[in-house]
Design an enzyme around this catalytic site. Structure first.
Site, PDB file in Angstrom:
ATOM      1  NE  ARG A  15      -2.435  -1.098   3.676  1.00 21.88           N
ATOM      2  CZ  ARG A  15      -2.471  -0.876   4.998  1.00 21.88           C
ATOM      3  NH1 ARG A  15      -2.807  -0.537   4.959  1.00 21.88           N
ATOM      4  NH2 ARG A  15      -1.752  -0.707   5.257  1.00 21.88           N
ATOM      5  CG  ASN A  33      -3.860  -3.728   3.035  1.00 26.76           C
ATOM      6  OD1 ASN A  33      -3.060  -3.644   2.018  1.00 26.76           O
ATOM      7  ND2 ASN A  33      -3.234  -4.030   4.336  1.00 26.76           N
TER       8      ASN A  33
END
Length: 88
Positions: A15, A33
């Site tokens: 990320r 996520n």
């Protein structure tokens, strides 16, 4: 563009890496996520920049092992800028 990224993409800095790529190429949107172990993103910006980030997403950061990046058309994100969102 909505993206669904699968493989070993959680717990490897994916990320943060993706956010850096999106900012580098001037994209708007978010990344997060998912509880199923995948990463989801929504990106918007110049077509060439979007395509570049999608291609780069297939590799990810060094510790990631991306199996697939699926993309589909989506509404543009709300507001400018790029951010990480909480897991869903």
């Amino acid at each position: 563009m909505a993206l669904a990224i699968t493989g070993r993409v959680q717990g490897v800095g994916y990320r943060w890496w993706f956010e850096g790529q999106a900012r580098r190429y001037g994209l708007d949107g978010w990344v997060r996520n998912r509880r199923d172990g995948s990463v989801e993103a929504l990106i918007s910006g110049p077509r060439a920049a979007v395509q570049t980030v999608i291609r780069r997403a297939q590799d990810g950061p060094p510790a990631a092992r991306v199996e697939a990046v699926r993309s589909s058309p989506a509404e543009a994100p709300e507001g400018p800028g790029f951010r990480r969102k909480p897991t869903v």
